[in-house]
Enzyme design. Structure first.
Site, mmCIF file in Angstrom:
data_model
loop_
_atom_site.group_PDB
_atom_site.id
_atom_site.type_symbol
_atom_site.label_atom_id
_atom_site.label_comp_id
_atom_site.label_asym_id
_atom_site.label_seq_id
_atom_site.Cartn_x
_atom_site.Cartn_y
_atom_site.Cartn_z
ATOM 1 N N LYS A 142 0.861 -1.196 0.000
ATOM 2 C CA LYS A 142 0.000 0.000 0.000
ATOM 3 C C LYS A 142 0.895 1.243 0.000
ATOM 4 C CE LYS A 142 -4.581 1.197 1.745
ATOM 5 N NZ LYS A 142 -5.501 0.874 0.633
ATOM 6 N N GLU A 174 -7.855 -4.459 -10.331
ATOM 7 C CA GLU A 174 -8.645 -3.809 -9.276
ATOM 8 C C GLU A 174 -8.974 -2.377 -9.680
ATOM 9 O OE1 GLU A 174 -6.273 -3.295 -5.689
ATOM 10 O OE2 GLU A 174 -4.468 -3.033 -6.880
#
Ligand SMILES: *Cc1c(COP(=O)(O)O)cnc(C)c1O
Length: 273
Positions: A142, A174
């Protein structure tokens, strides 16, 4: 009023600042995590902590403390907000770099923020997204790099869409900040490569076990034509139906019963968290 933790001190958030030789500023070297609390308790804390630890390892940054010490900071900050439901943002950077390239001692910020819930109409009508031929660098970490979606903001708005759906070589990964699922019959299919492993994705896969056949595998763009429903998951979005992808209507273009069912299961879980 929100407080934040920064390298050992707790301060009002607007008084926290990072110096100009930090590697996140000079070289874009940083990571973060983001989760919510429900009823005064961090949601899926064990899983978020594990992901934060993995992201730090991915960027070769040593963690200044362990899980229990961090949890104590989180609970202290939460108490100061006086609210049971808030958002937490952990930000960790490459630190102050003497030569502007080597990693220093990481700077760690733990911040509380207001939650920005998705407008109810988006759950009722579903959202439109547009396709984008792109794959995130170090997708499983992340990192703070969201240049792609920021650059695409105008294109997204012009298409009357709300986000982008990344794909590469015919394979879907995604959305810019959330994971992707399709529903076909009683099958739930979600990509397993080039993605950030969302905690909401994991929660939904677990909640769905009893009623669906859950498949975690590469998902082809061509499979969108056969999907009955599609939705995206993230900490803030929970289960948000996607009814249009570019010019393609998903299923009959309405929010499907299975997406609704999974959102209800999620809402039940957080209500008793
Ligand atoms: C944060 C994020 C997600 C969703 O993760 P959650 O843990 O469910 O909030 C998915 N993809 C990307 C790229 C993200 O940054």
């Amino acid at each position: 009023m929100h407080y934040g933790y920064f390298n050992g001190s707790v301060l009002p958030t607007d008084q926290i600042s990072v110096g100009v030789t930090d590697l996140s500023l000079l070289r874009g070297y940083g990571l973060f995590d983001y989760f919510l609390t429900y009823n005064g308790r961090p949601f899926q804390w064990d899983w978020y902590w594990e992901r934060f630890r993995n992201s730090a390892a991915g960027l070769r940054l040593p963690l200044p403390f362990g899980k229990d010490e961090t949890y104590a900071v989180v609970m202290d900050l939460l108490a100061r907000t006086g609210q049971p439901d808030v958002a937490f943002r952990f930000v960790m950077t490459g630190g102050y770099s003497p030569d502007s390239i080597s990693i220093g001692t990481p700077n760690l910020m733990i911040l509380t923020e207001d939650i920005h819930p998705v407008p109810p109409i988006q759950y009722e009508q579903g959202i439109k997204v547009i396709l984008d031929d792109y794959v995130r660098e170090m997708a499983e970490v992340k990192t703070t790099d969201y240049k792609r979606v920021i650059l695409k903001a105008e294109e997204i708005r012009a298409a009357n869409a709300l986000d982008i759906l990344y794909h590469k070589d015919g394979e879907i990964s995604e959305l810019s900040r959330s994971n992707f699922f399709i529903v076909r019959g009683n099958k739930l299919i979600t990509p397993n490569r080039h993605i950030l492993r969302g905690i909401t994705r994991r929660t939904i896969m677990e909640l769905a076990q009893a009623d669906f056949q859950v498949e975690e595998r590469p998902l082809l763009l061509s499979e969108l034509y056969e999907a009955d429903e599609a939705f995206t998951t993230s900490s803030t979005k929970k289960v948000l139906p996607i009814t249009q992808i570019g010019e393609l209507m998903i299923g009959n273009g309405q929010v499907g019963i299975r997406s609704r069912f999974l959102l209800e299961r999620m809402d039940e879980l957080v209500a008793k968290w």
